[in-house]
Design a protein around this motif. Structure first.
Motif, PDB file in Angstrom:
ATOM      1  N   GLU A  84       0.837  -1.207   0.000  1.00 57.57           N
ATOM      2  CA  GLU A  84       0.000   0.000   0.000  1.00 57.57           C
ATOM      3  C   GLU A  84       0.871   1.256   0.000  1.00 57.57           C
ATOM      4  OE1 GLU A  84      -3.571  -2.458   2.247  1.00 57.57           O
ATOM      5  OE2 GLU A  84      -2.111  -1.342   3.424  1.00 57.57           O
ATOM      6  N   CYS A 106       0.990   3.504  10.133  1.00 66.68           N
ATOM      7  CA  CYS A 106       0.406   2.175   9.946  1.00 66.68           C
ATOM      8  C   CYS A 106       1.406   1.246   9.242  1.00 66.68           C
ATOM      9  CB  CYS A 106      -0.903   2.284   9.158  1.00 66.68           C
ATOM     10  SG  CYS A 106      -2.021   0.887   9.394  1.00 66.68           S
ATOM     11  N   HIS A 108       2.827   1.294   6.197  1.00 65.19           N
ATOM     12  CA  HIS A 108       2.702   0.948   4.777  1.00 65.19           C
ATOM     13  C   HIS A 108       4.017   1.136   4.009  1.00 65.19           C
ATOM     14  CE1 HIS A 108      -1.971   1.577   4.885  1.00 65.19           C
ATOM     15  NE2 HIS A 108      -1.520   0.804   5.842  1.00 65.19           N
ATOM     16  N   GLU A 143      -5.261   2.926   1.090  1.00 65.84           N
ATOM     17  CA  GLU A 143      -5.932   1.937   1.956  1.00 65.84           C
ATOM     18  C   GLU A 143      -6.550   2.623   3.159  1.00 65.84           C
ATOM     19  OE1 GLU A 143      -6.711  -0.730   5.227  1.00 65.84           O
ATOM     20  OE2 GLU A 143      -5.146   0.786   5.233  1.00 65.84           O
ATOM     21  N   GLU A 144      -5.851   3.628   3.697  1.00 66.32           N
ATOM     22  CA  GLU A 144      -6.413   4.372   4.828  1.00 66.32           C
ATOM     23  C   GLU A 144      -7.587   5.200   4.298  1.00 66.32           C
ATOM     24  OE1 GLU A 144      -5.467   3.793   7.719  1.00 66.32           O
ATOM     25  OE2 GLU A 144      -3.404   3.057   7.567  1.00 66.32           O
ATOM     26  N   HIS A 185       1.018  -7.022   6.506  1.00 65.95           N
ATOM     27  CA  HIS A 185       0.922  -5.751   7.224  1.00 65.95           C
ATOM     28  C   HIS A 185       1.794  -5.826   8.468  1.00 65.95           C
ATOM     29  CE1 HIS A 185      -0.820  -2.129   8.878  1.00 65.95           C
ATOM     30  NE2 HIS A 185      -1.567  -1.988   7.801  1.00 65.95           N
TER      31      HIS A 185
END
Ligand SMILES: [Zn+2]
Ligand SMILES: [Zn+2]
Length: 442
Positions: A84, A106, A108, A143-144, A185
């Motif tokens: 991502e 996060c 990414h 994605e967020e 992730h």
């Protein structure tokens, strides 16, 4: 022809050989965070690496997405590895962009490095030739699910239809030639051991809300105004008052923010805006909770005599993992970190658009505990790049080799045994059916 074990060793050795450069990619992206559908620099960096690696690619998919293709030695299924592109926005994060507040809270940035590392490993001498089918290396935007008002303008302007990158990839046909997908992730949750696999999560609907009142002098003539901020406060209290009505097993999460609370303190607020998610484990549960939220929003407008415009937008669907891919990945991950350091997840109340892909194709979405701090918090930092880039990439590269070696026997089995909860068209119809805009005026 090399054996599967020899192919895996060759891929791992190549990833190790390029270790510092691959970790460098993650660190470069960390220092240049960009929120979804704005990942111009990050997307450019992926293209540059694809060119250097000799990977043919398409770009500009869903504005910033890039899709590279590695061809195996013979025809077969296509398995995608995703990373991502986007960051979150978190005030005070040590690696935040001071202008935009964009920050990789996060992890990414590690995913893009992992995705390139998988490609690097598979391009080791002799590996791709021994595989049947193709590997798609996909850098996917957004994605967020944030900046709803900004993305809704992109939507109304026809630049996007859905506000997340993977739903856009599906809509645009960029996943039509993909038979299965995986991504990894990062996590900071110590309960999730070193590598965590499987489990489910919440889906979500998103709402953009605008309360309209009437401006007037806040001191001299508040009786002549209609206070839209008070409408929003009443609505939020009404949302909170219904929390006891949500069933525990639906894991409902509703968390509104006010993105505009007023313009000048001396004027009664006449335009107040909110965004919220309505998350739950199933479509039925978040749809039911969404109706309660709409009632609460109308109640705010009713109480002050104003109006409210509620724009409801599709979000993400709950994830399910493919059992065969999960087992294959789990066995490779166990070889790398030890079986005792691998755990199976249950249910997570967060959401991801990997869930959307999982409704139409077999996917896995494991986690590597390479970070510390709170996810989406100012203290979320990837600390262990060996695990967060190198080991994570090796586990995926080894799984791809298992899937596509031996004339892709395993990938063909995954594909033939997969029972899709919905078709692509069914998925798009479900998503489009969630779009709604209503204005309620007292
Ligand atoms: Zn996130
Ligand atoms: Zn994330």
């Amino acid at each position: 022809m090399l054996t599967t074990a020899e192919l895996k060793r060759a891929a791992q050795a190549e990833i190790d050989r390029r270790r510092d450069a691959l970790i460098g990619v993650a660190r470069t992206i960390l220092d240049s965070p960009e929120a979804g559908f704005r990942e111009v620099r990050t997307s450019g960096l992926v293209r540059e690496h694809f060119r250097r690696m000799g990977v043919p690619y398409e770009d500009g998919i869903a504005l910033t997405g890039v899709k590279g293709i590695l061809e195996g030695g013979s025809p077969g299924p296509t398995v995608a590895v995703l990373g991502e592109l986007d960051s979150l926005k978190v005030l005070g994060h040590p690696h935040a962009d001071p202008e935009t507040d964009a920050a990789h809270a996060c992890g990414h940035h590690a995913q893009i490095a992992m995705m390139l590392a998988v490609g690097t490993g598979l391009k080791a001498a002799g590996v791709l030739d021994a595989l049947a089918g193709r590997v798609a290396l996909i850098a996917v935007p957004a994605e967020e699910y944030i900046e709803i008002e900004y993305r809704d303008r992109l939507r109304r302007g026809g630049k996007i239809e859905f506000l997340g990158g993977k739903p856009e990839f599906v809509r645009l046909g960029a996943m039509d030639d993909v038979d299965a997908a995986m991504m990894t992730h990062t996590t900071s949750n110590p309960d999730e051991s070193i590598i965590a696999i499987g489990g489910t999560n919440n889906g979500l609907l998103a709402k953009m809300i605008r309360f309209t009142g009437r401006a007037s002098h806040a001191g001299g003539s508040p009786h002549a105004g209609i206070n839209a901020l008070n409408a929003a406060m009443i609505a939020m209290t009404a949302i909170h008052a219904q929390r006891e009505t949500h069933r525990d097993e639906d894991t409902v999460r509703i968390h509104p923010i006010i993105t505009r609370g007023g313009v000048a303190v001396s004027s009664v607020p006449a335009d107040v805006r909110m965004e919220t998610f309505v998350r739950a484990r199933t479509v039925e549960a978040f749809t039911a909770a969404s109706e309660k939220v709409d009632r609460a929003l109308r109640a705010g407008a009713l109480a002050v005599g104003g109006s409210v415009t509620i724009t409801t937008l599709p979000g993400y669907l709950s994830i399910r993992s493919d059992e065969t891919m999960l087992k294959t990945y789990g066995s490779n991950a166990a070889d790398l970190v030890g079986r005792q350091n691998l755990v199976s997840l249950t249910h997570r109340p967060g959401s991801t658009d990997m869930g959307d892909l999982s409704q139409i194709m077999p996917v896995i979405h494991p986690y590597v505990a390479a970070a510390t701090g709170q996810a989406h918090g100012a203290d979320y930092v990837v600390e262990d790049y060996e695990l967060g880039v190198i080991t994570a990439a090796k586990a995926m590269a080894m799984t791809l080799i298992d899937l596509l070696a031996d004339d892709a026997r395993l990938a063909r089995r995954v594909k033939s045994e997969f029972q899709a909860p919905m078709t692509k068209n069914g998925y798009l119809a479900l998503m489009r059916g969630m779009v709604n805009e209503e204005t309620y005026t007292e």
